[in-house]
Design an enzyme around this catalytic site. Structure first.
Site, mmCIF file in Angstrom:
data_model
loop_
_atom_site.group_PDB
_atom_site.id
_atom_site.type_symbol
_atom_site.label_atom_id
_atom_site.label_comp_id
_atom_site.label_asym_id
_atom_site.label_seq_id
_atom_site.Cartn_x
_atom_site.Cartn_y
_atom_site.Cartn_z
ATOM 1 N N HIS A 75 2.604 15.299 4.411
ATOM 2 C CA HIS A 75 2.797 16.596 3.696
ATOM 3 C C HIS A 75 3.231 17.541 3.057
ATOM 4 C CE1 HIS A 75 0.226 15.964 8.363
ATOM 5 N NE2 HIS A 75 -0.588 14.929 7.059
ATOM 6 N N HIS A 232 -8.647 14.783 4.843
ATOM 7 C CA HIS A 232 -6.785 15.055 5.294
ATOM 8 C C HIS A 232 -6.322 13.843 4.975
ATOM 9 C CE1 HIS A 232 -2.892 15.822 7.457
ATOM 10 N NE2 HIS A 232 -3.068 14.594 8.185
ATOM 11 N N HIS A 259 -0.887 4.937 5.567
ATOM 12 C CA HIS A 259 -0.167 4.664 5.166
ATOM 13 C C HIS A 259 1.082 3.278 4.324
ATOM 14 C CE1 HIS A 259 0.638 9.301 5.539
ATOM 15 N NE2 HIS A 259 0.373 8.666 6.975
#
Length: 294
Positions: A75, A232, A259
């Site tokens: 983030h 997101h 990820h």
């Protein structure tokens, strides 16, 4: 176009997602060609945000060295990258970046407070020269050449609250702030309870995540965007891809990415010099790419 750093040192405190304890975050300016450097003040060790520093991608992106690690960097990295910052020092007194409200907007506010300054050195970017794809079953992530970077993401969940969602984000700082930065991380109540039993996600709450239980959202305020979930995922992808070590000029596309797949994609891109080119944005070359840094 010149390299950028922040104008002054700024500090913040937030809760760590997994330990549930307060973590101090400090952002400091760095000189040209330094990159994004993480420093664990409690362990007196530094490491750069780059593919070779990635140690784990199971639940978040974790970087580190033989002495220490930092988890959940995506983030913060997403905000740093979208602000066009090339050089910055991130100081932490624990092994994870504070989760804040589960999005990147708190980090944007810190960067706004610090201000952005240009350095003397010309900006370097990594230009995608040919398609690179990583696929596992029906899941895939890929990069393709483009002078106007976009992130095109599709997710598909059996849960009716999420379902099938797609979103295309045209990369720029302004678009990131308006369309992506406020999108929060999300999870299912049953998974949160399982993680808590393992001593993980102890800092997770309705203040820093969208929590789904069956067919309903538990957060009393609801969603910030109708398609907050896929937005997101784009936020995460921007942060993961920024570990290339220089701003990426190319298009990103994903179906049910992660990820782990994002990390494998950065490694795959850099594994062959025919896949990319690192160029310096002098006055002669910046016109083609300047929209990405608006």
């Amino acid at each position: 176009m010149k390299q950028r750093t922040i104008g002054k040192r700024v500090e913040g405190v937030g809760i760590g997602l997994h330990k549930g304890e307060p973590i101090k975050l400090i952002l400091e300016p760095l000189e040209a060609d330094s990159g994004v450097v993480f420093y664990r003040s409690d362990m007196a060790t530094s490491f750069k945000a780059e593919p070779s520093s990635v140690l784990n991608t199971q639940m978040a992106t974790v970087i580190g060295n033989e002495k220490a690690t930092v988890s959940t960097i995506e983030h913060l990295m997403s905000a740093i990258n979208s602000y066009g910052i090339d050089n910055i020092r991130v100081i932490l007194d624990a092994n994870e970046v504070p989760v804040m409200d589960g999005s990147a907007i708190s980090f944007c506010m810190m960067l706004d407070e610090a201000g952005i300054v240009e350095l003397e050195a010309d900006k370097k970017v990594i230009v995608v020269k040919r398609e690179v794809e990583v696929r596992e079953g029906d899941k895939y992530v890929k990069l393709t050449p483009s002078t106007n970077p976009k992130f095109n993401y599709t997710i598909k969940f059996e849960n009716p609250v999420i379902g099938l969602q797609s979103y295309t984000f045209e990369f720029s700082k302004e678009n990131f702030i308006n369309q992506i930065a406020r999108a929060r991380t999300f999870g299912f109540l049953k998974d949160v309870q399982k993680l808590n039993s393992m001593g993980l996600a102890l800092g997770g709450s309705l203040d820093n995540a969208v929590v789904i239980d069956g067919g309903k959202i538990l957060n009393p305020e609801g969603l910030r965007f109708e398609n907050e979930f896929v937005r997101h995922k784009i936020l995460d992808a921007i942060g993961d891809i920024s570990l290339l070590g220089a701003p990426m000029i190319g298009d990103y596309e994903a179906f049910a990415g992660s990820h782990d797949l994002n990390h494998k994609l950065t490694v795959a891109l850099l594994s062959d010099e025919k896949n990319y080119e690192i160029i310096t944005l002098s006055e002669a070359t910046q016109k083609e790419y300047e929209k990405a840094f608006a």
